[in-house]
Design a protein around this motif. Sequence first.
Motif, mmCIF file in Angstrom:
data_model
loop_
_atom_site.group_PDB
_atom_site.id
_atom_site.type_symbol
_atom_site.label_atom_id
_atom_site.label_comp_id
_atom_site.label_asym_id
_atom_site.label_seq_id
_atom_site.Cartn_x
_atom_site.Cartn_y
_atom_site.Cartn_z
ATOM 1 N N MET A 26 0.828 -1.176 0.000
ATOM 2 C CA MET A 26 0.000 0.000 0.000
ATOM 3 C C MET A 26 0.879 1.249 0.000
ATOM 4 S SD MET A 26 -2.928 0.956 2.719
ATOM 5 C CE MET A 26 -2.948 2.595 3.326
ATOM 6 N N ALA A 27 0.584 2.211 -0.858
ATOM 7 C CA ALA A 27 1.358 3.436 -0.963
ATOM 8 C C ALA A 27 1.041 4.367 0.201
ATOM 9 C CB ALA A 27 1.054 4.128 -2.283
ATOM 10 N N ASP A 28 2.035 5.161 0.561
ATOM 11 C CA ASP A 28 1.851 6.150 1.616
ATOM 12 C C ASP A 28 1.059 7.335 1.083
ATOM 13 O OD1 ASP A 28 3.448 4.693 3.389
ATOM 14 O OD2 ASP A 28 5.275 5.624 2.625
ATOM 15 N N ASN A 29 0.156 7.862 1.898
ATOM 16 C CA ASN A 29 -0.529 9.110 1.579
ATOM 17 C C ASN A 29 0.328 10.229 2.168
ATOM 18 O OD1 ASN A 29 -2.383 11.000 0.788
ATOM 19 N ND2 ASN A 29 -3.879 10.485 2.347
ATOM 20 N N ILE A 30 0.832 11.101 1.318
ATOM 21 C CA ILE A 30 1.769 12.146 1.720
ATOM 22 C C ILE A 30 1.056 13.487 1.779
ATOM 23 C CG2 ILE A 30 3.894 13.359 1.085
ATOM 24 C CD1 ILE A 30 4.323 10.418 1.868
ATOM 25 N N LYS A 31 1.295 14.211 2.865
ATOM 26 C CA LYS A 31 0.779 15.571 2.992
ATOM 27 C C LYS A 31 1.952 16.531 2.811
ATOM 28 C CE LYS A 31 -3.168 14.164 5.544
ATOM 29 N NZ LYS A 31 -4.285 14.593 6.319
ATOM 30 N N HIS A 32 1.717 17.549 2.006
ATOM 31 C CA HIS A 32 2.733 18.545 1.654
ATOM 32 C C HIS A 32 2.146 19.911 1.996
ATOM 33 C CE1 HIS A 32 5.752 20.620 -0.783
ATOM 34 N NE2 HIS A 32 4.794 21.189 -1.500
ATOM 35 N N ILE A 33 2.761 20.585 2.965
ATOM 36 C CA ILE A 33 2.249 21.866 3.431
ATOM 37 C C ILE A 33 3.343 22.916 3.264
ATOM 38 C CG2 ILE A 33 1.359 23.143 5.418
ATOM 39 C CD1 ILE A 33 0.271 20.389 6.409
ATOM 40 N N VAL A 34 2.988 24.013 2.615
ATOM 41 C CA VAL A 34 3.931 25.110 2.398
ATOM 42 C C VAL A 34 3.258 26.394 2.868
ATOM 43 C CG1 VAL A 34 5.343 26.347 0.721
ATOM 44 C CG2 VAL A 34 4.868 23.920 0.377
ATOM 45 N N MET A 35 4.002 27.193 3.622
ATOM 46 C CA MET A 35 3.477 28.474 4.108
ATOM 47 C C MET A 35 4.424 29.588 3.676
ATOM 48 S SD MET A 35 2.263 27.344 7.931
ATOM 49 C CE MET A 35 3.859 26.689 8.360
ATOM 50 N N TRP A 36 3.821 30.710 3.315
ATOM 51 C CA TRP A 36 4.607 31.860 2.883
ATOM 52 C C TRP A 36 4.197 33.116 3.636
ATOM 53 C CZ3 TRP A 36 1.945 28.910 -0.836
ATOM 54 C CH2 TRP A 36 2.723 28.157 -1.709
ATOM 55 N N ASN A 37 5.168 33.999 3.823
ATOM 56 C CA ASN A 37 4.907 35.394 4.146
ATOM 57 C C ASN A 37 5.195 36.168 2.867
ATOM 58 O OD1 ASN A 37 4.052 35.461 6.865
ATOM 59 N ND2 ASN A 37 6.133 34.989 7.498
ATOM 60 N N LEU A 38 4.327 37.111 2.569
ATOM 61 C CA LEU A 38 4.360 37.776 1.267
ATOM 62 C C LEU A 38 4.868 39.206 1.361
ATOM 63 C CD1 LEU A 38 0.915 36.547 -0.047
ATOM 64 C CD2 LEU A 38 3.164 35.480 -0.353
ATOM 65 N N ARG A 39 5.459 39.648 0.261
ATOM 66 C CA ARG A 39 5.877 41.045 0.141
ATOM 67 C C ARG A 39 4.636 41.913 -0.018
ATOM 68 N NH1 ARG A 39 11.169 40.929 -0.474
ATOM 69 N NH2 ARG A 39 12.117 39.185 -1.550
ATOM 70 N N GLY A 40 4.791 43.159 0.323
ATOM 71 C CA GLY A 40 3.702 44.106 0.117
ATOM 72 C C GLY A 40 3.820 45.271 1.065
ATOM 73 N N GLU A 41 3.679 46.455 0.512
ATOM 74 C CA GLU A 41 3.732 47.670 1.326
ATOM 75 C C GLU A 41 2.446 47.865 2.121
ATOM 76 O OE1 GLU A 41 6.401 49.736 1.644
ATOM 77 O OE2 GLU A 41 7.462 48.199 0.485
ATOM 78 N N ASN A 42 1.364 47.231 1.651
ATOM 79 C CA ASN A 42 0.074 47.387 2.324
ATOM 80 C C ASN A 42 -0.767 46.133 2.103
ATOM 81 O OD1 ASN A 42 -1.251 47.661 -0.287
ATOM 82 N ND2 ASN A 42 -0.381 49.731 -0.324
ATOM 83 N N GLU A 43 -1.912 46.095 2.722
ATOM 84 C CA GLU A 43 -2.783 44.921 2.645
ATOM 85 C C GLU A 43 -3.238 44.643 1.215
ATOM 86 O OE1 GLU A 43 -4.129 41.611 4.466
ATOM 87 O OE2 GLU A 43 -2.938 43.181 5.356
ATOM 88 N N ALA A 44 -3.512 45.697 0.440
ATOM 89 C CA ALA A 44 -3.968 45.519 -0.945
ATOM 90 C C ALA A 44 -2.904 44.829 -1.789
ATOM 91 C CB ALA A 44 -4.341 46.877 -1.553
ATOM 92 N N GLU A 45 -1.639 45.192 -1.615
ATOM 93 C CA GLU A 45 -0.558 44.544 -2.368
ATOM 94 C C GLU A 45 -0.429 43.073 -1.977
ATOM 95 O OE1 GLU A 45 3.127 46.677 -2.110
ATOM 96 O OE2 GLU A 45 2.273 48.482 -3.033
ATOM 97 N N LYS A 46 -0.557 42.789 -0.688
ATOM 98 C CA LYS A 46 -0.485 41.395 -0.250
ATOM 99 C C LYS A 46 -1.653 40.590 -0.808
ATOM 100 C CE LYS A 46 2.344 41.483 3.863
ATOM 101 N NZ LYS A 46 2.517 40.949 5.199
ATOM 102 N N LEU A 47 -2.835 41.184 -0.826
ATOM 103 C CA LEU A 47 -3.998 40.480 -1.373
ATOM 104 C C LEU A 47 -3.834 40.195 -2.861
ATOM 105 C CD1 LEU A 47 -6.973 42.145 0.518
ATOM 106 C CD2 LEU A 47 -6.096 39.806 0.769
#
Length: 106
Positions: free
Chosen positions: A1-22
């Motif tokens: 039986m094959a393994d079920n793999i979970k892959h999780i990636v988290m980022w912090n984003l560039r942006g001078e303000n909330e609109a740029e991050k969005l």
Amino acid sequence: MADNIKHIVMWNLRGENEAEKLQSVEVIKNCFESLRGRIPGLLHLEIGVDFSRIDYACDVVLYSEFSSREALDVYATHPEHLRIKQEIGDLRITRHQVDYIANATM
């Protein structure tokens, strides 16, 4: 039986303000959602956006599941994934990743 793999990636984003991050969040969401049905062994994919605004939280997370380690390896080198990595590389400040076997006993 094959393994079920979970892959999780988290980022912090560039942006001078909330609109740029969005804007960056929208680019990331659109890029990764375009992979559905295109990568062999990719079982599930979702993008989550943090709403807590806690100072140690990341801005966005990719949660994905793969049918096996081999499927995750295929994903890592797949041309569409490599294109996305190139496209979003300048949007991020930091990146964190965890890959693990689902339901693995220690």
